[in-house]
Design a protein around this motif. Structure first.
Motif, PDB file in Angstrom:
ATOM      1  N   ASP A 207     -35.328  14.707  -0.031  1.00  9.75           N
ATOM      2  CA  ASP A 207     -34.105  15.067   0.696  1.00  9.75           C
ATOM      3  C   ASP A 207     -33.170  13.877   0.886  1.00  9.75           C
ATOM      4  O   ASP A 207     -32.063  14.040   1.421  1.00  9.75           O
ATOM      5  CB  ASP A 207     -34.474  15.642   2.080  1.00  9.75           C
ATOM      6  N   HIS A 208     -33.615  12.710   0.472  1.00  9.16           N
ATOM      7  CA  HIS A 208     -32.789  11.504   0.669  1.00  9.16           C
ATOM      8  C   HIS A 208     -31.492  11.614  -0.132  1.00  9.16           C
ATOM      9  O   HIS A 208     -31.491  11.999  -1.312  1.00  9.16           O
ATOM     10  CB  HIS A 208     -33.589  10.268   0.236  1.00  9.16           C
ATOM     11  N   ASN A 209     -30.375  11.279   0.521  1.00  5.95           N
ATOM     12  CA  ASN A 209     -29.027  11.321  -0.081  1.00  5.95           C
ATOM     13  C   ASN A 209     -28.616  12.734  -0.487  1.00  5.95           C
ATOM     14  O   ASN A 209     -27.810  12.920  -1.398  1.00  5.95           O
ATOM     15  CB  ASN A 209     -28.936  10.382  -1.288  1.00  5.95           C
ATOM     16  N   LYS A 210     -29.168  13.741   0.187  1.00  5.38           N
ATOM     17  CA  LYS A 210     -28.779  15.130  -0.051  1.00  5.38           C
ATOM     18  C   LYS A 210     -28.261  15.743   1.246  1.00  5.38           C
ATOM     19  O   LYS A 210     -28.526  15.244   2.336  1.00  5.38           O
ATOM     20  CB  LYS A 210     -29.953  15.947  -0.583  1.00  5.38           C
ATOM     21  N   SER A 211     -27.498  16.838   1.103  1.00  5.78           N
ATOM     22  CA  SER A 211     -26.910  17.513   2.261  1.00  5.78           C
ATOM     23  C   SER A 211     -27.584  18.851   2.497  1.00  5.78           C
ATOM     24  O   SER A 211     -28.203  19.435   1.593  1.00  5.78           O
ATOM     25  CB  SER A 211     -25.402  17.730   2.053  1.00  5.78           C
ATOM     26  N   LEU A 212     -27.421  19.342   3.725  1.00  6.60           N
ATOM     27  CA  LEU A 212     -27.845  20.698   4.065  1.00  6.60           C
ATOM     28  C   LEU A 212     -26.643  21.623   3.966  1.00  6.60           C
ATOM     29  O   LEU A 212     -25.527  21.246   4.333  1.00  6.60           O
ATOM     30  CB  LEU A 212     -28.407  20.757   5.482  1.00  6.60           C
ATOM     31  N   SER A 213     -26.873  22.839   3.500  1.00  5.09           N
ATOM     32  CA  SER A 213     -25.788  23.817   3.397  1.00  5.09           C
ATOM     33  C   SER A 213     -26.159  25.055   4.192  1.00  5.09           C
ATOM     34  O   SER A 213     -27.285  25.555   4.098  1.00  5.09           O
ATOM     35  CB  SER A 213     -25.543  24.192   1.936  1.00  5.09           C
ATOM     36  N   CYS A 214     -25.170  25.536   5.003  1.00  7.65           N
ATOM     37  CA  CYS A 214     -25.375  26.748   5.810  1.00  7.65           C
ATOM     38  C   CYS A 214     -24.311  27.766   5.412  1.00  7.65           C
ATOM     39  O   CYS A 214     -23.110  27.469   5.422  1.00  7.65           O
ATOM     40  CB  CYS A 214     -25.285  26.422   7.292  1.00  7.65           C
ATOM     41  N   THR A 215     -24.716  28.975   5.050  1.00  3.98           N
ATOM     42  CA  THR A 215     -23.801  30.057   4.687  1.00  3.98           C
ATOM     43  C   THR A 215     -23.897  31.155   5.727  1.00  3.98           C
ATOM     44  O   THR A 215     -24.997  31.613   6.065  1.00  3.98           O
ATOM     45  CB  THR A 215     -24.143  30.628   3.303  1.00  3.98           C
ATOM     46  N   VAL A 216     -22.707  31.582   6.259  1.00  4.52           N
ATOM     47  CA  VAL A 216     -22.637  32.639   7.261  1.00  4.52           C
ATOM     48  C   VAL A 216     -22.046  33.884   6.613  1.00  4.52           C
ATOM     49  O   VAL A 216     -21.003  33.818   5.945  1.00  4.52           O
ATOM     50  CB  VAL A 216     -21.774  32.203   8.464  1.00  4.52           C
ATOM     51  N   ARG A 217     -22.713  34.996   6.810  1.00  3.01           N
ATOM     52  CA  ARG A 217     -22.220  36.276   6.279  1.00  3.01           C
ATOM     53  C   ARG A 217     -21.903  37.188   7.454  1.00  3.01           C
ATOM     54  O   ARG A 217     -22.781  37.528   8.241  1.00  3.01           O
ATOM     55  CB  ARG A 217     -23.262  36.922   5.373  1.00  3.01           C
ATOM     56  N   TYR A 218     -20.614  37.571   7.566  1.00  3.12           N
ATOM     57  CA  TYR A 218     -20.169  38.429   8.657  1.00  3.12           C
ATOM     58  C   TYR A 218     -20.350  39.894   8.286  1.00  3.12           C
ATOM     59  O   TYR A 218     -20.435  40.253   7.105  1.00  3.12           O
ATOM     60  CB  TYR A 218     -18.691  38.163   8.973  1.00  3.12           C
ATOM     61  N   LYS A 219     -20.375  40.739   9.321  1.00  2.00           N
ATOM     62  CA  LYS A 219     -20.372  42.175   9.077  1.00  2.00           C
ATOM     63  C   LYS A 219     -19.081  42.520   8.342  1.00  2.00           C
ATOM     64  O   LYS A 219     -18.001  42.101   8.730  1.00  2.00           O
ATOM     65  CB  LYS A 219     -20.454  42.942  10.397  1.00  2.00           C
ATOM     66  N   GLY A 220     -19.234  43.225   7.284  1.00  2.00           N
ATOM     67  CA  GLY A 220     -18.088  43.541   6.432  1.00  2.00           C
ATOM     68  C   GLY A 220     -18.140  42.791   5.123  1.00  2.00           C
ATOM     69  O   GLY A 220     -17.382  43.095   4.200  1.00  2.00           O
ATOM     70  N   GLY A 221     -19.034  41.763   5.024  1.00  2.00           N
ATOM     71  CA  GLY A 221     -19.258  41.097   3.751  1.00  2.00           C
ATOM     72  C   GLY A 221     -18.615  39.745   3.597  1.00  2.00           C
ATOM     73  O   GLY A 221     -18.890  39.052   2.613  1.00  2.00           O
ATOM     74  N   LEU A 222     -17.757  39.329   4.499  1.00  2.00           N
ATOM     75  CA  LEU A 222     -17.122  38.021   4.373  1.00  2.00           C
ATOM     76  C   LEU A 222     -18.153  36.911   4.567  1.00  2.00           C
ATOM     77  O   LEU A 222     -19.036  37.019   5.416  1.00  2.00           O
ATOM     78  CB  LEU A 222     -15.996  37.868   5.392  1.00  2.00           C
ATOM     79  N   GLU A 223     -18.046  35.846   3.761  1.00  2.00           N
ATOM     80  CA  GLU A 223     -18.971  34.728   3.840  1.00  2.00           C
ATOM     81  C   GLU A 223     -18.211  33.425   3.999  1.00  2.00           C
ATOM     82  O   GLU A 223     -17.111  33.261   3.469  1.00  2.00           O
ATOM     83  CB  GLU A 223     -19.848  34.653   2.582  1.00  2.00           C
TER      84      GLU A 223
END
Length: 669
Positions: A207-223
């Motif tokens: 994990d060194h020199n790497k990032s974390l990614s978070c994806t949010v999905r709303y009701k209705g399909g928007l991300e």
């Protein structure tokens, strides 16, 4: 109005004013609520009304548009077509909660909207002054928070948060890193909510020199996706290795250099041999004058997080054989054949192998050696490897030979008292060790399973026991075990016969250890004239003159106690006649005495006091010298029972009872 009516009127008017001020037609809603197209929105709403002073029969909550179109009514037919199936009251209208949910939210749902309440049996009211509108926004970007500098293997928590207006269908979260996820929800103001996903994970050097990614999905399909800062993972050194010239000649100098991967970089290097002894500190290590004895060594790289060591380094030095070892099947059964193979490190390779036993006797020549019919007594042996430089021998090889139990024996306290508890413990020599122990009696009946066997309340009748030890190879049993049980004496039988004034008595005593037996006639203590012993039974025979004795007593004692048994002797004819004459004379004397007393009473004509002197006859018994008995038990028998076996088993007079007669005897012992 009368004099009394005016004051009452003012009191009533004051009460109504106070009541109206305390509770009026009011509603609390935000002026605007934010929402995302396709998601849902909840408009928070609460209302109040004046106290009715009577029972309300029903509650009907209605939501209108500014143009009085109905967007919610419990009667679905009254709802405007475009809102049917999309609106519902999520609050309890009877508890003054008028919150409204619109799901899904459309661009046409901008408002304004207001709430109306109809209270059955009381009143109705429209809260037009409390309008709310809906503002459409694009899907918010999530916020990711994580500690930038972390340590490999430790717990790290990252959070991803976003605001929304649909608590019944909150956004979903997806992380690019595995770990334990936990969801949290928090209510904000004006119909907004905060959803948070917390990820707990263990970072690694990958994990060194790497990032974390978070994806949010709303009701209705928007991300929406958000990336964290770059992780800086601290980890201990890895891939520690040593660079060196592998082929050297004895006497040369070799330069060794250590390297590793680490964050932060290694700040210290230690060199050690195979035994762990420290040889040098520094990234480079110069071995001067290497020899055939230069063993394997390794490098340890150290940083602030931890340390790691290299694989052992073995220089290829030309030398006589070293590390001579024997490869073999270590676990064999007695009687099997085992193949031994000798190997060594040597430069040049060994060209000859010799096999010897511990005494040094030569057994075989060749790299392989076949041992036929191995046994537990097969001793250690070793291999000698030889090359053109010299020779070296292996460590002694001791085969692990499996065999059934032998030398099975039982450890126990051999001398015990009757009634005690005895612990028997079985042991054996076996490989593998015995995993089961079974106890049997002489008839082969199984009594117990387990290495230890507790015999409770042992007796003289406790028979022979033996133990069988069992392992995966076979079984073997111990020699029979016979306990030496000690018990106090018991008189099994006493019989007497007399002829003239000679009496012959036989007393049979059962005890362990054997008892000392004596006979008592009147004041005489006599030893037996004949003794026979059979097992626990001792038979004592007495021949003596009876004299004036009416009873004979058999006394038996050993270290555990004593017992006595009294037997009446038969009276001969002459003595019997004498006793009759004495009795008749005593009777005649008593009659004469009574007559004399009667005559004296008549002559004197009064009651005379006759002083009677009491005499006491003291029977003195001759002191008898006997060994001291701890406890005395005596028995008495009728002459008719003298030949009966078990003479005191069924009649109380033959039981072992203590008497004053016995105490008198033993007082002088």
């Amino acid at each position: 109005m009368g004099v009394f009516k005016w004051p009452l009127f003012f009191v009533f008017l004051w009460f109504k004013v106070v009541q109206t001020e305390a509770s009026t037609w009011t509603a609390t809603v935000p002026s605007s609520v934010q929402g995302i197209d396709g998601s849902c929105v909840v408009i928070p709403c609460s209302y109040n009304y004046p106290e009715p002073g009577k029972q309300i029969t029903g509650y009907t909550g209605i939501w209108h548009t500014k143009t009085d179109d109905v967007i919610y009514h419990k009667d679905k037919n009254q709802i405007k077509q475009e809102y049917k199936g999309r609106t519902e009251l999520v609050g309890d209208i009877t508890q003054k909660n008028c919150s409204l949910k619109i799901d899904p939210l459309r661009q046409s749902d901008r408002g304004h909207f207001y709430f109306r309440i109809e209270l059955g049996g009381y009143n109705r009211y429209s809260y037009r002054n409390n309008e709310v509108s809906i503002t459409f926004i694009s899907a918010p970007q999530p916020t990711v928070s994580v500690k930038e500098e972390v340590v490999e293997g430790q717990n790290v928590s990252a959070s991803c948060s976003v605001s929304h207006s649909c608590p019944s269908s909150p956004p979903g979260f997806t992380w690019t890193h595995s770990g334990e996820k936990r969801f949290q929800s928090q209510q904000l103001t004006d119909g907004q909510w905060k959803a948070t996903s917390v990820l707990t994970f263990h970072p690694t050097k990958a994990d060194h020199n790497k990032s974390l990614s978070c994806t949010v999905r709303y009701k209705g399909g928007l991300e929406r996706e958000q990336v964290s800062n770059v992780l800086k993972v601290k980890y201990a050194p890895v891939n520690v290795k040593v660079d060196y010239k592998s082929h050297v000649k004895e006497g040369e100098t070799v330069q060794l250099k250590c390297s590793s991967e680490a964050n932060p970089p290694a700040n210290s290097y230690l060199w050690k041999n195979e035994e762990g002894a420290q040889l040098h500190q520094g990234q480079s290590y110069k071995l001067i004058n290497v020899s055939r004895h230069t063993g394997a060594l390794y490098c340890t790289a150290i940083n602030t997080v931890g340390e790691s060591k290299s694989s052992p380094v073995q220089l290829n030095v030309s030398y006589a054989p070293v590390n001579v070892k024997v490869d073999y099947k270590s676990h064999v059964k007695e009687g099997e054949t085992v193949q031994l193979k000798c190997s060594s490190e040597a430069n040049p390779p060994a060209n000859s192998y010799l096999w010897h036993n511990e005494e040094g006797a030569r057994l075989h020549q060749g790299q392989s050696y076949k041992l036929i019919n191995v046994s537990r007594h097969t001793g250690a042996l070793y291999c000698t490897a030889i090359n053109t430089v010299g020779e070296s021998k292996s460590s002694p090889v001791q085969l692990n030979v499996s065999y059934a139990p032998v030398n099975v024996k039982v450890d126990y306290k051999s001398h015990v008292k009757e009634g005690e508890t005895v612990q028997l413990k079985c042991s054996s020599e076996a490989n593998p060790p015995a995993n089961s122990y079974v106890w049997h009696n002489e008839e082969g009946d199984r009594l117990h399973q387990g290495q230890s066997y507790k015999l409770i309340n042992v007796s003289r009748h406790t028979g022979v026991r033996y133990c069988t030890a069992i392992n995966t190879v076979g079984e073997s049993k111990s020699s029979p075990v016979q306990l030496n049980v000690s018990f106090a004496p018991e008189i099994k039988k006493i019989s007497c016969s007399s002829e003239d004034d000679v009496v012959k008595c036989v007393c049979i005593v059962e005890s362990s250890p054997p008892s000392m037996v004596h006979f008592v006639l009147s004041d005489r203590v006599l030893s037996s004239t004949k003794t026979e012993t059979h097992g626990f039974n001792t038979t004592e025979t007495l021949h003596t003159k009876s004299g004036s004795s009416e009873f004979v007593q058999c006394l038996a004692m050993n270290t555990l106690g004593n017992v006595s048994l009294t037997l009446p002797l038969a009276v001969n004819g002459k003595m019997q006649n004498l006793y009759i004459f004495i009795a008749i004379g005593a009777g005649i004397g008593l009659v004469i005495l009574l007559i004399v007393l009667g005559v004296v009473r008549k002559c004197r004509g009064r009651i005379s006091t006759v002083a009677t002197s009491q005499t006491s006859a003291t029977k003195r018994e001759k002191a008898v010298e006997l060994p001291h008995y701890a406890t005395t038990k005596s028995m008495e028998m009728d002459h008719d029972d003298v030949h009966s076996p078990g003479i005191y088993s069924n009649d109380h007079i033959y039981g072992n009872t203590e008497t004053d007669w016995d105490e008198a005897i033993y007082a002088n012992m």
